[in-house]
Enzyme design. Structure first.
Site, PDB file in Angstrom:
ATOM      1  N   ASP A 143      -6.007  -8.650   9.740  1.00 22.58           N
ATOM      2  CA  ASP A 143      -5.405  -9.976   9.899  1.00 22.58           C
ATOM      3  C   ASP A 143      -5.790 -10.578  11.266  1.00 22.58           C
ATOM      4  O   ASP A 143      -6.122 -11.762  11.354  1.00 22.58           O
ATOM      5  CB  ASP A 143      -3.875  -9.828   9.767  1.00 22.58           C
ATOM      6  N   LYS A 197      -8.165 -13.918  12.134  1.00 18.55           N
ATOM      7  CA  LYS A 197      -7.802 -14.998  13.063  1.00 18.55           C
ATOM      8  C   LYS A 197      -8.871 -15.145  14.139  1.00 18.55           C
ATOM      9  O   LYS A 197      -9.206 -16.263  14.543  1.00 18.55           O
ATOM     10  CB  LYS A 197      -6.432 -14.718  13.694  1.00 18.55           C
TER      11      LYS A 197
END
Ligand SMILES: NC(=O)c1ccc[n+]([C@@H]2O[C@H](COP(=O)([O-])OP(=O)(O)OC[C@H]3O[C@@H](n4cnc5c(N)ncnc54)[C@H](OP(=O)(O)O)[C@@H]3O)[C@@H](O)[C@H]2O)c1
Length: 353
Positions: free
Chosen positions: A216, A220
């Site tokens: 994750d 980003k």
């Protein structure tokens, strides 16, 4: 009067929060800003519910775990191919998970829609996929909520670049879950205890390996790197996984039960940290050179030292902010906060068109 119709893909935690805000607040937007917003359709994996008469019931049904097909649905592709009403701008809001909606977003773009995303998937795949989307949507793509949820990170990058500044490096702690776990461990919790608490408080995904894997944060990081103007492939960003070796593929129950096996190694790692430093899970994205994602020995006086709980911190080192960096921090997760970022984008489109 500006007329906007929404096709919303995804009616999960964020999708329901977005729909609630829009249903509750749109009268004010109409009265004060002459912006008329209504839903053309909402979609889940079973198809698209067209019209908004059943939307409140649909929100309740999704809270209870049902599928929109229980109300009768159309194919989401057909809705995206249909023409919007005359004098009406269509905004496709992608609040689904991962990359499966890339083609739906493209379909919306081909039909002239604007696009708002909280879903990182379509922007964090291959460069070819990313370019296809961004080149089809020049000036029509908004995605504030993909990084930092409701806190203004994407718009800060746009603002800095539009003002002629040059972003030399972004350092970030962009995972509320990992920020929370590291601050708990710092405060004396065991690694397994901190992970369990993060799950209980719903900071972490139901399977905390989704957060602990670092993917994750890597997603980003690639979105930030691209926003800084870099051409970069996902394979170029190695990321450190905090999932203990051997527990990557075991069932969730067994994972949670065996997690304390990793406590001793984690404690040793913490003890190895220099004096006046802390261990933080960070992404470092320079203008050029290697993007780094993983645990970093970080000075207590840095902007990442005071992280407490699930806070996100983004530190911008730019040509103009060089002696003192520009730091943006705040709660970077949660459906309502993420929905704020999505609604900000929607209204920004309405104000700019
Ligand atoms: N939650 C947060 O704090 C947060 C913060 C920032 C960004 N985000 C991002 O926002 C997105 C939504 O998060 P969430 O927590 O709302 O997830 P969620 O509760 O799992 O909801 C996802 C929704 O997307 C739908 N969906 C998935 N694939 C689809 C497809 N191909 N076509 C149509 N619908 C599809 C799902 O349908 P079904 O119900 O049929 O499965 C579900 O309604 C994610 O990408 C997440 O990474 C979340």
């Amino acid at each position: 009067m500006k007329h906007i119709e929404i096709v919303q893909i995804g009616i999960g935690h964020v999708g329901r929060a977005v729909a609630q805000i829009i249903l509750e607040e749109r009268k004010r937007w109409l009265d004060h800003n002459a912006i008329d917003v209504r839903y053309r359709a909402v979609a889940d994996t079973s198809g698209a519910l067209v019209g908004e008469e059943l939307l409140p019931q649909a929100i309740r049904l999704k809270e209870e775990g049902g599928k929109l097909s229980e109300f009768g649905v159309e194919k989401t592709e057909d809705v995206l191919r249909s023409e919007p009403d005359s004098d009406t701008l269509r905004v496709v809001i992608d609040l689904a998970v991962h990359g499966g909606t890339h083609d739906l977003d493209i379909l919306g773009a081909e039909n002239g829609s604007y696009l708002v995303l909280s879903n990182k998937g379509p922007l964090s795949g291959s460069t070819a996929e990313y370019r296809r989307l961004t080149e089809m949507l020049p000036g029509r793509l908004w995605h504030e909520a993909t990084v930092g949820a409701g806190i203004p990170i994407i718009s800060t990058i746009e603002y800095l670049r539009a003002s002629g500044d040059d972003i030399l490096e972004i350092q970030a702690s962009p995972s509320g879950t990992l920020g929370y776990i590291m601050s708990e461990v710092e405060g004396g919790s065991s690694f397994s205890g901190a992970v369990k608490k993060a799950v209980e408080l719903h900071y972490a995904e139901p399977d905390p390996r989704d957060d602990l894997s670092g993917l994750d944060v890597a997603r980003k990081a690639i979105i930030l790197a691209r926003k800084m103007g870099r051409d970069i492939e996902p394979e170029e960003i190695p990321y450190e996984s905090l999932v203990p070796e051997g527990l990557e593929a075991v069932p969730l129950d067994e994972f949670m039960e065996r997690l304390p096996e990793a406590d001793e190694a984690f404690r040793k790692r913490l003890l190895a940290v220099e004096e006046h430093h802390m261990l933080r899970y960070l992404a470092k994205i320079p203008k050029e050179g290697e993007v780094e994602v993983g645990l970093k020995d970080t000075p207590v006086e840095s902007p990442f030292g005071p992280i407490n709980g699930p806070e996100n911190v983004f530190d911008f080192h730019t040509r103009r902010y060089s002696d003192v960096t520009l730091t943006v921090a705040g709660p970077g997760a949660g459906p309502e906060r993420t929905a704020s970022g999505v609604v900000f984008d929607l209204l920004d489109i309405a104000h700019k068109i």
